[in-house]
Design a protein around this motif. Structure first.
Motif: not given
Length: 77
Positions: A17-23, A66-77
């Motif tokens: 499911d990684w392609p969907t998880i990381s979409k 690396v300053g975007t919200e989606h980057f911070r969210t991805a690294t946090r999750e």
């Protein structure tokens, strides 16, 4: 140009499911002004590993990524 390759081990129960998880993260990154490409490939040797190949226009674009919200969210999750 900033060129990055990274290997991502994925838990076996999430590998298919990684392609969907990381979409959402993938689409948000590709939409960044300085993103040249952002591509996932599944390892041929390890089905629980993905390889990410990404490139950004320059240092500023890489820093912006690396300053975007989606980057911070991805690294946090």
């Amino acid at each position: 140009m900033i060129f990055i390759t990274a290997k991502f081990p994925v838990k076996p129960e999430h590998a298919d499911d990684w392609p969907t998880i990381s979409k959402a993260f993938t689409e948000a990154t590709r939409a960044e002004e300085g993103c040249l490409w952002f591509e996932w490939s599944r390892s041929l040797d390890d089905p629980h590993e993905y390889v990410l190949v990404e490139a950004f226009r320059d240092d500023d674009a890489g820093a912006a990524h690396v300053g975007t919200e989606h980057f911070r969210t991805a690294t946090r999750e």
